[in-house]
Design an enzyme around this catalytic site. Structure first.
Site, short mmCIF file in Angstrom:
data_model
loop_
_atom_site.label_atom_id
_atom_site.label_comp_id
_atom_site.label_asym_id
_atom_site.label_seq_id
_atom_site.Cartn_x
_atom_site.Cartn_y
_atom_site.Cartn_z
N ASP A 1 55.19 43.88 12.09
CA ASP A 1 56.49 44.52 12.34
C ASP A 1 57.03 45.29 11.14
OD1 ASP A 1 57.08 42.19 11.04
OD2 ASP A 1 58.31 41.34 12.67
N ASP B 1 53.39 36.77 15.02
CA ASP B 1 54.81 36.62 14.68
C ASP B 1 55.65 37.81 15.18
OD1 ASP B 1 53.77 38.50 12.96
OD2 ASP B 1 54.66 37.68 11.15
N THR C 1 48.12 41.67 13.68
CA THR C 1 48.36 40.63 12.66
C THR C 1 47.83 39.30 13.19
OG1 THR C 1 50.02 39.26 11.56
CG2 THR C 1 50.76 40.41 13.53
N GLN D 1 40.53 33.04 7.16
CA GLN D 1 41.12 33.22 8.50
C GLN D 1 41.32 34.69 8.87
OE1 GLN D 1 44.49 29.98 8.84
NE2 GLN D 1 44.01 30.39 6.71
N ASP E 1 49.09 36.58 12.56
CA ASP E 1 50.17 35.59 12.56
C ASP E 1 50.84 35.33 13.92
OD1 ASP E 1 49.77 35.51 9.81
OD2 ASP E 1 51.37 36.94 9.38
N ARG F 1 52.26 33.27 7.54
CA ARG F 1 53.46 33.73 6.85
C ARG F 1 54.64 32.83 7.23
NH1 ARG F 1 54.98 40.05 5.93
NH2 ARG F 1 52.73 40.19 5.79
N ARG G 1 49.74 47.83 1.40
CA ARG G 1 51.19 47.73 1.53
C ARG G 1 51.74 48.80 0.58
NH1 ARG G 1 51.39 42.73 4.46
NH2 ARG G 1 49.88 41.25 3.66
N GLY H 1 48.65 43.32 6.47
CA GLY H 1 47.46 42.45 6.41
C GLY H 1 46.44 42.88 7.45
P1 ADP Z 1 53.15 43.93 8.33
O1 ADP Z 1 53.05 45.29 8.88
O2 ADP Z 1 51.90 43.13 8.53
O3 ADP Z 1 54.40 43.21 8.78
P2 ADP Z 1 54.42 44.46 5.76
O4 ADP Z 1 55.71 43.84 6.13
O5 ADP Z 1 53.89 44.23 4.39
O6 ADP Z 1 53.23 44.03 6.73
O7 ADP Z 1 54.57 46.03 6.00
C1 ADP Z 1 53.47 46.89 5.82
C2 ADP Z 1 53.94 48.20 5.28
O8 ADP Z 1 54.83 48.82 6.23
C3 ADP Z 1 54.77 48.13 4.01
O9 ADP Z 1 53.98 47.99 2.85
C4 ADP Z 1 55.49 49.45 4.04
O10 ADP Z 1 54.66 50.49 3.60
C5 ADP Z 1 55.77 49.61 5.52
N1 ADP Z 1 57.14 49.14 5.80
C6 ADP Z 1 57.59 47.87 5.78
N2 ADP Z 1 58.92 47.82 5.99
C7 ADP Z 1 59.32 49.11 6.11
C8 ADP Z 1 60.59 49.74 6.33
N3 ADP Z 1 61.71 49.04 6.43
N4 ADP Z 1 60.61 51.09 6.41
C9 ADP Z 1 59.48 51.81 6.30
N5 ADP Z 1 58.27 51.28 6.08
C10 ADP Z 1 58.18 49.95 5.99
O1 F6P Z 2 50.15 38.69 7.77
C1 F6P Z 2 48.88 38.16 7.62
C2 F6P Z 2 48.81 37.31 6.40
O2 F6P Z 2 47.47 36.87 6.24
C3 F6P Z 2 49.77 36.12 6.38
O3 F6P Z 2 49.28 35.04 7.16
C4 F6P Z 2 49.85 35.84 4.90
O4 F6P Z 2 51.08 35.23 4.57
C5 F6P Z 2 49.80 37.21 4.30
O5 F6P Z 2 49.15 38.06 5.26
C6 F6P Z 2 49.05 37.30 3.01
O6 F6P Z 2 49.12 38.60 2.55
P1 F6P Z 2 48.36 39.18 1.28
O7 F6P Z 2 47.08 39.76 1.77
O8 F6P Z 2 49.28 40.22 0.76
O9 F6P Z 2 48.15 38.02 0.34
#
Ligand code: ADP
Ligand code: F6P
Length: 324
Positions: free
Chosen positions: A106, A132, A128, A255, A130, A174, A75, A14
């Protein structure tokens, strides 16, 4: 460990206000040290597609005050597979990128961890709204998101007061309740629902609203975290139980956008510069954090093993400041 010659930078997951300030700081700090910088568009998805551009100072001028990310974000499921990660590392090597700065949450850190295991030097920045991420008390974008939400809630409060209503306001986060917690305290709301405190007593909330009404309060605000959700249903239940007209508002993506606050600009810039410094010092598999009032860094494996909990004292304060 080889000499750092070319640093890549990407934003992933995000988007968050302040990501542009971090990108700008990475580019300017690296160029000042004679290091080339390449921007990878659309996170890991763009990496796998070889969407790589040369970055210079001109590309990052005037971006600090803009929300979003000039590198776009995405993503990418393919990157979660060992084959995808191997392909990503090869694309980086083919483009002469020896080091990578990842700005994201993360999930994105896990990608940086995988690339580090494949020989690319990586540093991650917590980006992020969040808040979190367990290893840090600050994430890029949280401050702006909270200020945006607080401002929107103030406006809802105006109309809620005119109509003597109760308003449920759902904020993002989230599975985390930090945005909700801060909005609850900043807006003097009557109640809060967050995933970290699922054992929430709805009857208690009904009584708080009714008691506050008896004491002369003409409107009521309940902050509901997205991790709890179901705001429209909650509004119906509260209206039935209190007899007070109740409406739900889901604040949503508002937001995630907008001009970053000064705090997000300054902290994101500091983290961006810090990331380059770490790489130049030979580090890999690190994440930048702001902990106990100081910028610091952790091993990504260690950071990912930490568990984020809600600040119990802040939660207590939010409860104490609700009138009963
Ligand atoms: P955020 O980074 O905000 O936590 P996501 O959890 O959607 O958001 O992760 C973002 C991107 O990071 C994913 O779409 C993927 O490409 C990569 N990613 C997530 N988890 C893994 C993993 N276990 N191993 C490698 N890449 C990952
Ligand atoms: O991680 C940031 C965030 O805006 C969360 O607060 C929310 O749950 C999520 O991303 C929404 O993601 P997407 O853009 O995939 O709808």
């Amino acid at each position: 460990m080889g000499e750092v010659k070319t640093i890549g930078v990407l934003t992933s997951g995000g988007d968050a206000p302040g990501m542009n300030a971090a990108i700008r700081a990475v580019v300017m700090t690296a160029l000042a040290s004679g290091i080339e910088v390449k921007g990878i568009m659309r996170g890991y998805a763009g990496l796998l597609n070889g969407e790589i551009i040369d970055m210079d100072e001109k590309m990052v001028s005037e971006i600090m005050r803009k929300g979003g990310t000039i590198l776009y974000t995405a993503r990418c499921k393919e990157f979660m597979t060992p084959e995808g990660q191997e392909k990503g590392a090869q694309v980086l090597r083919d483009n002469g990128i020896d080091s990578l700065i990842v700005i994201g949450g993360d999930g994105s850190f896990k990608g940086a961890q995988a690339l580090s295991n494949l020989g690319i030097n990586t540093v991650a920045l917590p980006g992020t709204i969040d808040l979190d991420i367990a290893c840090t008390d600050y994430t890029i974008g949280f401050d702006t998101a909270v200020n945006t939400a607080v401002d929107a809630i103030d406006k809802i409060q105006d109309t809620s007061t005119s109509h003597e209503r109760c308003s449920i306001i759902e904020v993002m986060g989230r599975n985390a309740g930090y945005i909700a917690l801060w909005c609850n305290i900043a807006n003097g709301a009557d109640g809060i629902l967050i995933p970290e405190k699922e054992e929430f007593d709805e009857q208690d909330l009904v009584e708080t609203i009714l008691n506050n009404r008896k004491k002369g309060k003409t409107h009521h605000i309940i902050i509901n975290a997205e991790g709890i959700g179901e705001s429209n249903r909650l509004a119906k239940r509260l209206e039935a139980a209190t007899g007070i007209e109740t409406r739900a508002t889901i604040l949503g993506y508002i937001q995630r956008g907008g001009r970053p606050t000064a705090k997000d600009r300054v902290y994101a810039s500091t983290m961006g510069a810090y990331a380059v410094d770490l790489l130049l010092g030979g580090a890999t598999n690190r994440v930048i954090a702001y902990k106990s009032g100081q910028f610091t860094d952790y091993d990504i494996n260690e950071a990912l093993a930490m568990k984020k909990t809600i600040d119990e004292y802040q939660f207590l304060v939010s409860r104490m400041l609700v009138q009963h």
